[in-house]
Scaffold this motif. Structure first.
Motif, PDB file in Angstrom:
ATOM      1  N   GLY A 165       0.823  -1.208   0.000  1.00 64.20           N
ATOM      2  CA  GLY A 165       0.000   0.000   0.000  1.00 64.20           C
ATOM      3  C   GLY A 165       0.854   1.254   0.000  1.00 64.20           C
ATOM      4  N   ARG A 177       2.489   1.554  -3.368  1.00 65.90           N
ATOM      5  CA  ARG A 177       1.485   2.040  -4.326  1.00 65.90           C
ATOM      6  C   ARG A 177       1.282   3.551  -4.183  1.00 65.90           C
ATOM      7  NH1 ARG A 177      -4.702   1.155  -4.411  1.00 65.90           N
ATOM      8  NH2 ARG A 177      -5.118   1.334  -6.627  1.00 65.90           N
ATOM      9  N   ASN A 223      -3.079  -2.594  -7.827  1.00 62.10           N
ATOM     10  CA  ASN A 223      -2.779  -3.232  -6.551  1.00 62.10           C
ATOM     11  C   ASN A 223      -1.615  -4.179  -6.781  1.00 62.10           C
ATOM     12  OD1 ASN A 223      -4.857  -2.032  -5.035  1.00 62.10           O
ATOM     13  ND2 ASN A 223      -6.326  -3.492  -5.875  1.00 62.10           N
TER      14      ASN A 223
END
Length: 125
Positions: A77, A80, A94
């Motif tokens: 996360g 990203r 993702n």
């Protein structure tokens, strides 16, 4: 005329380059102080998921491959989020990390082939 590269393959190349930079330079966890190589990135056609295949040059005795994969998947996360700042894409996929052991398998096969060729050379002579 057919395109030589699809959009997803270009995005996969950019993701591969940027994820490698992020892992090596921006992740502050001391357990990532090993050389991590991103061998391949496969992006889904709708660009919503990316499979990132990694290999390690050298593994510390105190951190296993499974532990490193778990840590990277937990940090996906954050990775990203950093990719959002670097890439001008509407959708940042993702990310899921997988271990790629093809280098180790290839090396093992190469060693076996070398042994076989040495045996056949010595048996002929």
């Amino acid at each position: 005329m057919e395109k030589s590269f699809s959009r997803s393959s270009k995005i996969a190349q950019e993701l591969q380059k940027n994820i490698a930079i992020i892992i090596q330079c921006l992740l502050k966890d001391p357990r990532f102080r090993i050389i991590i190589t991103i061998s391949e990135v496969i992006v889904s056609k709708d660009l919503s998921y990316a499979q990132v295949f990694i290999s390690f040059l050298e593994i510390n005795n105190n951190v296993s491959i499974e532990k490193l994969l778990t840590l990277l998947n937990k940090a996906s996360g954050y990775i990203r989020k950093l990719l959002c700042k670097k890439l001008k894409l509407r959708i940042i996929p993702n990310i899921v990390f997988y271990y790629d052991d093809s280098f180790i398998k290839g090396n093992r096969i190469s060693l076996l082939l070398n042994k076989l060729t040495k045996k056949t050379l010595f048996n002929k002579g």
